[in-house]
Design an enzyme around this catalytic site. Structure first.
Site, PDB file in Angstrom:
ATOM      1  N   ARG A  69       0.831  -1.203   0.000  1.00 38.22           N
ATOM      2  CA  ARG A  69       0.000   0.000   0.000  1.00 38.22           C
ATOM      3  C   ARG A  69       0.873   1.263   0.000  1.00 38.22           C
ATOM      4  O   ARG A  69       0.535   2.265  -0.635  1.00 38.22           O
ATOM      5  CB  ARG A  69      -0.916  -0.024   1.232  1.00 38.22           C
ATOM      6  CG  ARG A  69      -2.011   1.016   1.211  1.00 38.22           C
ATOM      7  CD  ARG A  69      -3.132   0.655   2.179  1.00 38.22           C
ATOM      8  NE  ARG A  69      -4.130   1.717   2.225  1.00 38.22           N
ATOM      9  CZ  ARG A  69      -4.365   2.500   3.282  1.00 38.22           C
ATOM     10  NH1 ARG A  69      -3.663   2.326   4.396  1.00 38.22           N
ATOM     11  NH2 ARG A  69      -5.285   3.430   3.243  1.00 38.22           N
ATOM     12  N   HIS A  73       0.495   4.265  -2.744  1.00 34.68           N
ATOM     13  CA  HIS A  73       0.227   5.636  -2.314  1.00 34.68           C
ATOM     14  C   HIS A  73       1.372   6.566  -2.704  1.00 34.68           C
ATOM     15  O   HIS A  73       1.144   7.755  -2.970  1.00 34.68           O
ATOM     16  CB  HIS A  73       0.002   5.687  -0.802  1.00 34.68           C
ATOM     17  CG  HIS A  73      -1.378   5.277  -0.384  1.00 34.68           C
ATOM     18  ND1 HIS A  73      -2.173   6.044   0.451  1.00 34.68           N
ATOM     19  CD2 HIS A  73      -2.127   4.192  -0.708  1.00 34.68           C
ATOM     20  CE1 HIS A  73      -3.344   5.441   0.623  1.00 34.68           C
ATOM     21  NE2 HIS A  73      -3.327   4.306  -0.056  1.00 34.68           N
ATOM     22  N   ASP A  74       2.586   6.042  -2.732  1.00 36.13           N
ATOM     23  CA  ASP A  74       3.718   6.861  -3.155  1.00 36.13           C
ATOM     24  C   ASP A  74       3.609   7.191  -4.644  1.00 36.13           C
ATOM     25  O   ASP A  74       3.695   8.363  -5.036  1.00 36.13           O
ATOM     26  CB  ASP A  74       5.034   6.127  -2.877  1.00 36.13           C
ATOM     27  CG  ASP A  74       6.256   6.966  -3.235  1.00 36.13           C
ATOM     28  OD1 ASP A  74       6.265   8.161  -2.900  1.00 36.13           O
ATOM     29  OD2 ASP A  74       7.190   6.429  -3.853  1.00 36.13           O
ATOM     30  N   SER A  83       8.480   9.957  -1.739  1.00 30.04           N
ATOM     31  CA  SER A  83       8.100  11.191  -1.033  1.00 30.04           C
ATOM     32  C   SER A  83       7.096  10.917   0.077  1.00 30.04           C
ATOM     33  O   SER A  83       6.976  11.707   1.019  1.00 30.04           O
ATOM     34  CB  SER A  83       7.529  12.223  -2.013  1.00 30.04           C
ATOM     35  OG  SER A  83       6.463  11.695  -2.765  1.00 30.04           O
ATOM     36  N   ASN A 101      -3.472   9.297   4.098  1.00 28.81           N
ATOM     37  CA  ASN A 101      -2.288   8.474   4.349  1.00 28.81           C
ATOM     38  C   ASN A 101      -2.097   8.113   5.820  1.00 28.81           C
ATOM     39  O   ASN A 101      -1.184   7.349   6.156  1.00 28.81           O
ATOM     40  CB  ASN A 101      -1.030   9.197   3.851  1.00 28.81           C
ATOM     41  CG  ASN A 101      -0.870   9.106   2.343  1.00 28.81           C
ATOM     42  OD1 ASN A 101      -1.364   8.177   1.708  1.00 28.81           O
ATOM     43  ND2 ASN A 101      -0.189  10.088   1.760  1.00 28.81           N
ATOM     44  N   PRO A 173      -7.504   6.799  -5.196  1.00 29.51           N
ATOM     45  CA  PRO A 173      -8.861   6.277  -5.376  1.00 29.51           C
ATOM     46  C   PRO A 173      -9.549   6.095  -4.022  1.00 29.51           C
ATOM     47  O   PRO A 173      -8.894   5.751  -3.037  1.00 29.51           O
ATOM     48  CB  PRO A 173      -8.642   4.935  -6.075  1.00 29.51           C
ATOM     49  CG  PRO A 173      -7.238   4.546  -5.714  1.00 29.51           C
ATOM     50  CD  PRO A 173      -6.475   5.826  -5.616  1.00 29.51           C
ATOM     51  N   ASP A 264      -3.300 -13.942  -3.877  1.00 27.20           N
ATOM     52  CA  ASP A 264      -3.821 -14.839  -4.894  1.00 27.20           C
ATOM     53  C   ASP A 264      -4.990 -14.196  -5.629  1.00 27.20           C
ATOM     54  O   ASP A 264      -5.290 -13.019  -5.428  1.00 27.20           O
ATOM     55  CB  ASP A 264      -4.248 -16.181  -4.260  1.00 27.20           C
ATOM     56  CG  ASP A 264      -5.239 -15.993  -3.113  1.00 27.20           C
ATOM     57  OD1 ASP A 264      -5.864 -14.912  -3.024  1.00 27.20           O
ATOM     58  OD2 ASP A 264      -5.398 -16.924  -2.295  1.00 27.20           O
TER      59      ASP A 264
END
Length: 337
Positions: A69, A73-74, A83, A101, A173, A264
């Site tokens: 994640r 997000h980066d 960052s 975040n 998103p 999976d």
């Protein structure tokens, strides 16, 4: 009739595979990114990172979703430049402190910090490998360690010089997004709808706080006692049991109710059974434009793995910095040089 249906599915699978392969070839590799970038600079960097990530993984499974994640997000905010790892200071509120975040797991940050320390412990490698590249390698490793595919990672990113909380707004998103919103959000980063469907499977591992989906299981649409009709009724009751009204803010549950600790294609089978935790998950099976891809990957793990690798490679190219005017190699991943 059955034979004709199978023929159509086979043709669609071939088409998706061809589109995925073609789009991967067409997307620029950011020129300077390449596999084995550190072969002469720090030849053992990938094994060093993998060893550090494995050790962290053995301490806690949260390493997997936390790192995955963190990478996503980066990359979606000013590109894959680490960052998001930068800490805020008295003069600057950094990306990591944006509300979107705040739920990033500390174990994801710690994975990168420990891998960076392991790399820098080798004299030849000290301050030669970027935090952005370490995060990209660590992400590949956690996917593989949890049962997912391994793949070659393109390297050569520099670390970004800017990190602001404000820059995160509108970039990530949201769990309430519909297919058009998801597609447009990913397109803004040069990623296709197929890439989006593939990358959404990251939700096959990890957890979510109850507040992120409570509107689906309580008073849906403002109607008292209503539950989102797109949610499996039995699953909705299970969610209500795990996330009662007024549940403490720190309570979280597994996103994949079947194989939460395995990377999976169970994610897609869950969607077929209306067990997508977020609206943005379930819409992939409910919208006819994405349903066929969901159905194929639900039954074909090899096809899914290929598409996921292609999507991750494309994600890793988003907004990379490769020149001295754009970035550098941070000595401490959480602090600008």
């Amino acid at each position: 009739m059955a034979a004709a249906k199978k023929h159509n599915v086979d043709l669609l699978l071939l088409l998706i595979t061809a589109i995925t392969a073609a789009s991967l070839l067409l997307q620029p590799t950011s020129a300077q990114l390449r596999q084995n970038f550190y072969s002469r600079i720090c030849p053992n960097v990938e094994s060093i990172v993998r060893a550090a990530v494995t050790q962290k993984f053995q301490q806690t499974f949260v390493t997997v979703p936390g790192t995955l994640r963190l990478f996503f997000h980066d990359c979606f905010v000013n590109g894959c430049d680490a960052s998001v790892i930068v800490a805020s200071t008295a003069n600057n509120k950094a990306e990591k402190d944006n509300p979107d975040n705040l739920s990033l797991a500390g174990d994801g940050f710690d994975t990168v910090i420990k891998a960076k320390a392991a790399v820098d412990a080798v004299p030849q490698c000290r301050n030669k490998v970027s935090c952005a590249d370490i995060l990209a390698m660590a992400t590949r490793d956690v996917i593989s360690l949890s049962g997912g595919p391994s793949y070659a990672v393109e390297l050569g990113r520099l670390d970004g010089l800017v990190s602001t909380a404000a820059s995160v707004n509108g970039k990530l998103p949201q769990p309430t997004f519909n297919l058009n919103q998801l597609t447009n959000n990913f397109a803004a980063n040069g990623l296709s709808q197929t890439d989006m469907i593939a990358l959404s499977a990251a939700h096959t591992v990890g957890f979510s706080h109850c507040a992120r989906f409570s509107s689906r299981i309580y008073d849906f649409g403002g109607k008292k006692g209503a539950v989102d009709p797109s949610l499996n009724r039995t699953y909705a009751k299970e969610l209500q049991a795990m996330c009662p009204r007024n549940v403490p803010a720190d309570v979280a549950i597994n996103m994949d109710p079947v194989t939460p600790r395995t990377f999976d294609n169970q994610y897609y089978r869950n969607l077929q059974q209306k067990k997508g935790l977020f609206t943005s998950d379930q819409i992939l099976a409910d919208d006819t434009r994405s349903r066929k891809t969901v159905n194929i990957w639900a039954s074909n793990s090899v096809a899914f793995n290929k598409a996921f690798i292609a999507a991750m490679t494309r994600l890793g190219r988003v907004g990379v910095k490769t020149t001295a005017s754009q970035g550098n190699i941070r000595r401490d991943c959480s602090v600008f040089n």
